[in-house]
Design a protein around this motif. Sequence first.
Motif, PDB file in Angstrom:
ATOM      1  N   ILE A  65       0.987 -37.642 -33.231  1.00  0.00           N
ATOM      2  CA  ILE A  65       1.036 -38.343 -34.359  1.00  0.00           C
ATOM      3  C   ILE A  65       1.013 -37.302 -35.343  1.00  0.00           C
ATOM      4  CG2 ILE A  65      -0.033 -40.579 -33.819  1.00  0.00           C
ATOM      5  CD1 ILE A  65      -2.700 -39.412 -34.759  1.00  0.00           C
ATOM      6  N   GLU A 114       6.048 -51.315 -40.140  1.00  0.00           N
ATOM      7  CA  GLU A 114       6.198 -49.987 -39.814  1.00  0.00           C
ATOM      8  C   GLU A 114       5.549 -49.767 -38.385  1.00  0.00           C
ATOM      9  OE1 GLU A 114       8.062 -47.737 -41.479  1.00  0.00           O
ATOM     10  OE2 GLU A 114       8.641 -49.462 -42.912  1.00  0.00           O
ATOM     11  N   ASP A 115       4.819 -50.526 -37.977  1.00  0.00           N
ATOM     12  CA  ASP A 115       4.046 -50.181 -36.569  1.00  0.00           C
ATOM     13  C   ASP A 115       4.747 -50.173 -35.546  1.00  0.00           C
ATOM     14  OD1 ASP A 115       1.288 -49.967 -37.929  1.00  0.00           O
ATOM     15  OD2 ASP A 115       0.951 -51.936 -37.925  1.00  0.00           O
ATOM     16  N   TYR A 118       6.867 -47.010 -35.173  1.00  0.00           N
ATOM     17  CA  TYR A 118       6.090 -45.992 -35.239  1.00  0.00           C
ATOM     18  C   TYR A 118       5.401 -45.870 -33.843  1.00  0.00           C
ATOM     19  CZ  TYR A 118       2.274 -42.606 -36.221  1.00  0.00           C
ATOM     20  OH  TYR A 118       1.445 -41.272 -36.320  1.00  0.00           O
TER      21      TYR A 118
END
Length: 137
Positions: A65, A114-115, A118
């Motif tokens: 990440i 956005e999850d 991502y």
Amino acid sequence: MTRREAREQAFQILFEQAVTGAKIDDILHDASEARDFIPNSFAEEVAFGVEENSQQIDSVISQHIRGWSLHRLSKVALALLRLAVYEMLFDDSIPTSVSINEAVELAKMYGGKEDAPYINGVLATVDKVLNGEKNHA
């Protein structure tokens, strides 16, 4: 109950743990008393597996990440990454592509806009690294 529904249950348990920090046993006990929640055996196995292997799972997530920390991730993203990485590391019966796809689909249902992309990106990178390790073992 389908595997998808069981995975969604596992996500709900892991999400609650991400929010409260409670032990899986306590979450399951409270949920069964408060709302007659009876987890599927797969969901329970995954939730306990994530809890038992949380250091290794969080380490893998942290390595992929870039520029983020676990504490900055949304609780939805964190729970889904933990679920998928657990499956990728510890359940050879589930194809990695299925783990990634299911996490992305759950992110679309429960997360912000956005999850999903991502989570897809992080898990694709984890997959490349894990497959590289398996091919060189």
